[in-house]
Design a protein around this motif. Structure first.
Motif, PDB file in Angstrom:
ATOM      1  N   GLY A 239       0.798  -1.218   0.000  1.00 29.13           N
ATOM      2  CA  GLY A 239       0.000   0.000   0.000  1.00 29.13           C
ATOM      3  C   GLY A 239       0.832   1.269   0.000  1.00 29.13           C
ATOM      4  N   ALA A 240       2.153   1.149  -0.154  1.00 29.43           N
ATOM      5  CA  ALA A 240       3.032   2.323  -0.118  1.00 29.43           C
ATOM      6  C   ALA A 240       2.850   3.178  -1.373  1.00 29.43           C
ATOM      7  N   VAL A 241       2.787   4.491  -1.180  1.00 33.03           N
ATOM      8  CA  VAL A 241       2.736   5.429  -2.300  1.00 33.03           C
ATOM      9  C   VAL A 241       4.173   5.743  -2.708  1.00 33.03           C
ATOM     10  N   LEU A 242       4.565   5.308  -3.902  1.00 30.39           N
ATOM     11  CA  LEU A 242       5.954   5.452  -4.343  1.00 30.39           C
ATOM     12  C   LEU A 242       6.194   6.751  -5.097  1.00 30.39           C
ATOM     13  N   SER A 243       5.196   7.234  -5.807  1.00 24.57           N
ATOM     14  CA  SER A 243       5.380   8.421  -6.642  1.00 24.57           C
ATOM     15  C   SER A 243       4.120   9.270  -6.591  1.00 24.57           C
ATOM     16  N   VAL A 244       4.306  10.586  -6.565  1.00 25.89           N
ATOM     17  CA  VAL A 244       3.195  11.535  -6.532  1.00 25.89           C
ATOM     18  C   VAL A 244       3.450  12.624  -7.570  1.00 25.89           C
ATOM     19  N   SER A 276      13.712  10.526  -4.356  1.00 20.85           N
ATOM     20  CA  SER A 276      12.674  10.153  -3.384  1.00 20.85           C
ATOM     21  C   SER A 276      11.916   8.918  -3.846  1.00 20.85           C
ATOM     22  N   VAL A 277      11.618   8.844  -5.143  1.00 24.04           N
ATOM     23  CA  VAL A 277      10.931   7.660  -5.680  1.00 24.04           C
ATOM     24  C   VAL A 277      11.801   6.421  -5.496  1.00 24.04           C
ATOM     25  N   ALA A 278      13.096   6.549  -5.794  1.00 28.27           N
ATOM     26  CA  ALA A 278      14.011   5.409  -5.634  1.00 28.27           C
ATOM     27  C   ALA A 278      14.099   4.972  -4.172  1.00 28.27           C
ATOM     28  N   ALA A 279      14.133   5.929  -3.252  1.00 31.96           N
ATOM     29  CA  ALA A 279      14.191   5.589  -1.825  1.00 31.96           C
ATOM     30  C   ALA A 279      12.919   4.857  -1.392  1.00 31.96           C
ATOM     31  N   ASN A 280      11.767   5.324  -1.884  1.00 34.23           N
ATOM     32  CA  ASN A 280      10.506   4.654  -1.561  1.00 34.23           C
ATOM     33  C   ASN A 280      10.501   3.224  -2.104  1.00 34.23           C
ATOM     34  N   ALA A 281      10.966   3.068  -3.343  1.00 32.91           N
ATOM     35  CA  ALA A 281      10.993   1.742  -3.962  1.00 32.91           C
ATOM     36  C   ALA A 281      11.943   0.802  -3.223  1.00 32.91           C
ATOM     37  N   ASP A 282      13.094   1.320  -2.809  1.00 33.07           N
ATOM     38  CA  ASP A 282      14.062   0.485  -2.081  1.00 33.07           C
ATOM     39  C   ASP A 282      13.474  -0.001  -0.756  1.00 33.07           C
ATOM     40  N   GLN A 283      12.722   0.862  -0.084  1.00 36.34           N
ATOM     41  CA  GLN A 283      12.110   0.463   1.180  1.00 36.34           C
ATOM     42  C   GLN A 283      11.079  -0.639   0.966  1.00 36.34           C
ATOM     43  N   VAL A 284      10.304  -0.513  -0.096  1.00 36.47           N
ATOM     44  CA  VAL A 284       9.304  -1.538  -0.403  1.00 36.47           C
ATOM     45  C   VAL A 284       9.981  -2.855  -0.756  1.00 36.47           C
ATOM     46  N   LYS A 285      11.051  -2.787  -1.545  1.00 39.44           N
ATOM     47  CA  LYS A 285      11.764  -4.013  -1.923  1.00 39.44           C
ATOM     48  C   LYS A 285      12.324  -4.729  -0.693  1.00 39.44           C
ATOM     49  N   ALA A 286      12.688  -3.960   0.317  1.00 35.83           N
ATOM     50  CA  ALA A 286      13.190  -4.575   1.551  1.00 35.83           C
ATOM     51  C   ALA A 286      12.068  -5.230   2.340  1.00 35.83           C
ATOM     52  N   ASN A 287      10.841  -4.704   2.219  1.00 37.47           N
ATOM     53  CA  ASN A 287       9.727  -5.225   2.999  1.00 37.47           C
ATOM     54  C   ASN A 287       8.981  -6.362   2.309  1.00 37.47           C
ATOM     55  N   LEU A 288       9.029  -6.412   0.978  1.00 38.17           N
ATOM     56  CA  LEU A 288       8.247  -7.414   0.256  1.00 38.17           C
ATOM     57  C   LEU A 288       8.596  -8.858   0.630  1.00 38.17           C
ATOM     58  N   PRO A 289       9.893  -9.202   0.783  1.00 36.93           N
ATOM     59  CA  PRO A 289      10.180 -10.592   1.184  1.00 36.93           C
ATOM     60  C   PRO A 289       9.554 -10.963   2.521  1.00 36.93           C
TER      61      PRO A 289
END
Length: 370
Positions: A239-244, A276-289
């Motif tokens: 549910g993370a918003v990656l880009s606005v 900022s988009v890359a940082a959001n995506a990296d955080q999600v990639k860490a949480n998905l597993p």
């Protein structure tokens, strides 16, 4: 040998099914939730923007072709009374300041605090201390069970659905439907695109210096209008918003002016920076597993476990071996799986690492306010 095979199949099958059940019924509710101790900073930028600026000691004026930077700081308020270990509610603060880059003049600023359902991301009430503030000393607070900022404010629900959602608009001060508009790839992630266009809408009526709207009178009554086209890219599992991206249009109109004839207060687009988009995506990639373990893995365990148990039962009936060892293996496998999965889940609970007894409220509440 046949007894050992039957016992192994039944034991492993029971282990898999039981582990899947614990992951679904205990681990998912415990781990799939918004964190209390969020602390993130994101940056949006805009070029060629027309906006009203406030020079120090001078009158507000309209300037064109501005380059703007909007900085947003979101943090958890661990001192809020609603914060409890493994509770269903968290409390977040957000401070946003918009500056023009050349003179670092503040165009606008806002601070707000809100209680959120940790699984749906929806605002909830009652929420002691909830507020929003755009001018220093003019804080708007919630009363009783009033829902001051309803809808989604920061994130979408876990396992976001492809449907309309209610997104809170901070200018209109109410939620507006935002529509599912398709799927795409972003930073290697499959994301959902949500978008809406809010047509020009009348806000407040007030007096401004005549010079601001090109009139000779010292003071002129105007109505402020606002509209926006907003696009959000959302990773659906978290549910993370990656880009606005927001294309914002605000203008001041006198009684004789129609849309587009007034004085622009803000006209331009702001979007999250690539960093900022890359940082959001990296955080999600860490949480998905981690979420895979409590979302997809249970289904895999149920299916594989059911197959193993079925094969074991068939062999038990055909071979007539393991009539005692088989059921015993079922019980041992299920109990062992439950104990291990339950223990590992509780040890992974992020709330356990928080010290909620020795915290103080953060100090960003005056961030950028004039």
């Amino acid at each position: 040998m046949r007894t050992a095979v039957v016992a192994a199949l039944l034991g492993l099958g029971a282990f898999a099914v039981a582990a899947g059940l614990v992951l679904q019924l205990h681990s998912y509710p415990l781990l799939a939730k918004l964190q209390h101790d969020i602390d993130t900073v994101s940056v949006s930028e805009g070029e060629g923007v027309t906006a009203v600026v406030y020079p120090p000691g001078g009158m507000p004026e309209v300037r064109h072709n501005l380059r703007l930077t909007a900085t947003t700081h979101v943090e958890g308020d661990l001192a809020a009374p609603e914060i409890k270990e493994n509770g269903d509610v968290t409390v977040w603060k957000r401070a946003t300041i918009v500056k023009e880059d050349s003179g670092k003049l503040v165009l606008s600023a806002e601070v707000r605090k809100i209680c959120l359902d940790r699984r749906t991301g929806e605002a909830v009430a009652p929420c002691r201390g909830e507020f929003y503030e755009t001018e220093r000393g003019k804080r708007v607070t919630a009363e009783g069970r009033q829902l001051l900022q309803p809808g989604l404010n920061f994130v979408f629900p876990f396992d976001t659905e492809q449907r309309d959602h209610r997104w809170y608009d901070t200018v209109l001060k109410r939620p507006v439907d935002i529509h599912f508009a398709g799927e795409q790839l972003l930073q290697g992630l499959d994301v959902y695109r949500f978008a809406h266009t809010i047509p020009q809408t009348a806000l407040d009526r007030f007096a401004v210096p005549g010079s601001l709207v090109g009139r000779p009178e010292p003071s002129v009554d105007v109505t402020q209008y606002y509209g926006v086209t907003r696009t959000l890219l959302v990773e659906p599992t978290t549910g993370a918003v990656l880009s606005v991206r927001e294309d914002i249009r605000q203008e001041l109109r006198t009684d004789t002016q129609d849309e587009g004839e007034g004085t622009p207060v803000f006209a331009g687009e702001l979007r999250l920076t690539n960093a900022s988009v890359a940082a959001n995506a990296d955080q999600v990639k860490a949480n998905l597993p981690k979420l895979f373990v409590i979302t997809t893995l249970p289904t895999v365990l149920w299916v594989s476990g059911a197959v193993l148990v079925a094969i074991g039962l068939v062999l038990l009936l055909v071979w007539r071996r393991g009539l005692v060892a088989g059921p015993l293996a079922l019980v041992i496998g299920a109990c062992l799986a439950g104990a291990i999965t339950y223990g590992v889940t509780n040890a992974s609970d992020p709330d356990d690492s928080l010290d909620l007894k020795n915290v103080v409220s953060s100090s960003n509440v005056d961030y950028g306010l004039r």
